[in-house]
Design a protein around this motif. Structure first.
Motif, mmCIF file in Angstrom:
data_model
loop_
_atom_site.group_PDB
_atom_site.id
_atom_site.type_symbol
_atom_site.label_atom_id
_atom_site.label_comp_id
_atom_site.label_asym_id
_atom_site.label_seq_id
_atom_site.Cartn_x
_atom_site.Cartn_y
_atom_site.Cartn_z
ATOM 1 N N TRP A 254 0.676 -1.074 0.029
ATOM 2 C CA TRP A 254 -0.225 -0.063 -0.150
ATOM 3 C C TRP A 254 0.908 1.290 0.032
ATOM 4 O O TRP A 254 0.554 2.194 -0.748
ATOM 5 N N THR A 255 1.968 1.259 0.576
ATOM 6 C CA THR A 255 2.922 2.380 0.622
ATOM 7 C C THR A 255 3.368 2.466 -0.796
ATOM 8 O O THR A 255 3.188 3.675 -1.365
ATOM 9 N N ALA A 256 3.707 1.319 -1.447
ATOM 10 C CA ALA A 256 4.261 1.703 -2.833
ATOM 11 C C ALA A 256 3.081 2.153 -4.007
ATOM 12 O O ALA A 256 3.341 2.872 -4.655
ATOM 13 N N LEU A 257 1.895 1.666 -3.658
ATOM 14 C CA LEU A 257 0.599 2.073 -4.526
ATOM 15 C C LEU A 257 0.279 3.460 -4.395
ATOM 16 O O LEU A 257 -0.092 4.210 -5.223
ATOM 17 N N SER A 266 -6.350 5.445 -10.755
ATOM 18 C CA SER A 266 -7.513 4.460 -11.054
ATOM 19 C C SER A 266 -8.165 4.091 -9.759
ATOM 20 O O SER A 266 -7.796 4.443 -8.750
ATOM 21 N N GLU A 267 -9.357 3.588 -10.061
ATOM 22 C CA GLU A 267 -10.185 3.222 -8.940
ATOM 23 C C GLU A 267 -9.679 2.045 -8.240
ATOM 24 O O GLU A 267 -9.506 0.967 -9.294
ATOM 25 N N VAL A 268 -9.409 1.820 -7.179
ATOM 26 C CA VAL A 268 -8.736 0.636 -6.410
ATOM 27 C C VAL A 268 -9.948 -0.182 -5.550
ATOM 28 O O VAL A 268 -10.508 0.665 -4.749
ATOM 29 N N ALA A 284 -4.842 7.426 2.585
ATOM 30 C CA ALA A 284 -5.387 6.549 1.542
ATOM 31 C C ALA A 284 -6.684 5.652 1.565
ATOM 32 O O ALA A 284 -7.504 5.272 0.721
ATOM 33 N N GLY A 285 -7.166 5.270 2.943
ATOM 34 C CA GLY A 285 -8.286 4.268 3.136
ATOM 35 C C GLY A 285 -9.465 4.963 2.624
ATOM 36 O O GLY A 285 -10.289 4.212 2.105
ATOM 37 N N SER A 286 -9.520 6.288 2.572
ATOM 38 C CA SER A 286 -11.030 6.655 2.011
ATOM 39 C C SER A 286 -10.795 6.794 0.528
ATOM 40 O O SER A 286 -11.901 6.989 -0.144
ATOM 41 N N LYS A 287 -9.822 6.400 -0.161
ATOM 42 C CA LYS A 287 -9.768 6.323 -1.594
ATOM 43 C C LYS A 287 -10.075 4.956 -2.176
ATOM 44 O O LYS A 287 -10.466 4.862 -3.475
#
Length: 411
Positions: A254-257, A266-268, A284-287
């Motif tokens: 998740w750090t790399a992404l 992109s939508e993940v 990033a959790g909200s994304k």
């Protein structure tokens, strides 16, 4: 609707507890097992029923094995009304550590079978499950796989069941959550393992069948530098990135992404893992859109879920992602003995086939044709960051909407 988890739970090793289950957009009733009546058939004696619990007590997925084991103990207490007996037969459980190694699991199972055990349960790892299932058929023992999600376990033979969900159900949950896949470019980011490959295959089957162009980026399970794989995913310019990840390297992923801008371009979609994984997403959790097998409270506080949560907590455990898998396995074993037999495996199998029951997640059913466990699934979002992060239920997806295609049991 969600029972809160403690800071102690969240402080457990993220490395040990993190599983990002699939990211993918493809795809009468009796009550919960109870004891107190005589077992079916001619089992009128009080000889113990011995159950072998073979699971990852150590190794990469040890934390998930612990969740399963805690759930199993709570489920056995619930289904037998605290007696640990079924129709007068004491249920004796022997635990064996497979450390996530198929060879160790098979060796342990063979030893138990050689001692006369008729019931084996517990498998945490998909690779292990694929080796255990043929052993069950060869020796005619009841085998109930646990958190192992590979679709290949369903319908593999008539002696094999599962007490958890399978990858196809994850994917159909994401499909219920997202819009039309037609014409979209989809990249599955996963490890090159049985679990990862199963997710890629399922995404291709379901999303590909709906007109999406599906590709994959697969990383070796041993890889620790995941930046190259994040870059590969971004370079493909997908509309959707589906993440299917297990084990200790999830924080690095998740750090790399995030660093490579994948979450912004992109939508993940990914699966919601255990409680200790929530903080790793940070802002990033909200994304991210989450599909969920389970989190405490997802079942809406139904009576069986409440019994599971109370049972685990009172025993000093922490309810989490795979707690229902263990709890449900115990329900299944009690029902197999109570309505089938304490000694006849064929009778156990027949008792389980088509059984509908109330589980921690809600209404569930074992499909007779292939032993798929039909069950509700959930969608969620993360609220808060860091130690304050916790899932919020967005929707419950009925088991009929996420039922995998029927695969007739091989025999």
């Amino acid at each position: 609707m969600r029972c809160s988890t403690t800071d102690t739970v969240r402080s457990r090793s993220v490395r040990a507890l993190t599983l990002i289950a699939v990211g993918a957009l493809v795809a009468g009733c009796s009550s919960a097992g109870t004891a107190g009546t005589a077992a079916g058939g001619s089992d009128g004696k009080t000889a113990p029923v011995r159950v072998g619990l073979v699971y990852s007590r150590s190794g990469l997925l040890a934390a998930y094995g612990k969740q399963y084991e805690e759930g199993f103990k709570a489920g056995l207490a619930y289904a037998t009304h605290g007696t640990k007996k079924v129709g007068g037969h004491p249920v004796e459980v022997t635990e064996q550590d497979d450390a996530g190694d198929p060879a160790k699991a098979v060796a342990a199972a063979k030893t138990l079978v050689g001692k006369g055990y008729k019931i084996i349960t517990g498998t945490t790892d998909s690779g292990v499950a694929l080796q255990m299932a043929p052993l069950a058929a060869q020796n005619k023992v009841l085998y109930i796989s646990g958190p192992a999600a590979t679709d290949a376990v369903t319908g593999v033979n008539s002696y094999t069941f599962r007490s958890g969900r399978q990858s196809y159900q994850d994917i159909l949950t994401a499909g219920a959550m997202l819009g039309d896949a037609k014409g979209k470019k989809v990249t599955v980011l996963a490890q090159n393992s049985a679990f990862g490959q199963a997710n890629v295959a399922a995404v291709k089957t379901v999303l590909g069948g709906k007109g999406a162009r599906v590709g994959s980026v697969l990383a070796p399970p041993s890889a620790t530098d995941l930046t190259p794989f994040a870059r590969q995913a971004k370079a493909r310019k997908p509309d959707l990135v589906f993440v299917a990840w297990a084990g200790a390297t999830a924080p690095a992923l998740w750090t790399a992404l995030n660093q490579q801008g994948v979450l912004d371009s992109s939508e993940v979609v990914t699966g919601l893992a255990g409680a200790a994984s929530y903080p790793i997403f940070g802002k990033a959790g909200s994304k991210v859109s989450f599909l969920a097998h389970y989190f405490p409270g997802a079942g809406g506080g139904n009576p069986v879920e409440k019994a599971m949560l109370d049972g685990i907590t009172k025993a000093g455990g922490a309810p989490d992602l795979f707690s229902p898998d263990g709890f449900t396995a115990a329900q299944m074993i009690v029902h197999a003995i109570e309505s089938g037999s304490a000694t006849d495996t064929t009778a156990m199998v027949k008792a389980l086939e088509g059984w509908s029951f109330d589980g921690p997640k809600g209404k569930e059913k074992i499909r007779a044709a292939d032993h798929a466990l039909l069950q509700p699934m959930f969608t969620a979002k993360l609220k808060g960051t860091g130690s304050a992060a916790e899932p919020e239920l967005v929707d419950s997806v009925l088991m009929a909407r996420v039922a995998p295609p029927v695969k007739k049991a091989a025999g």
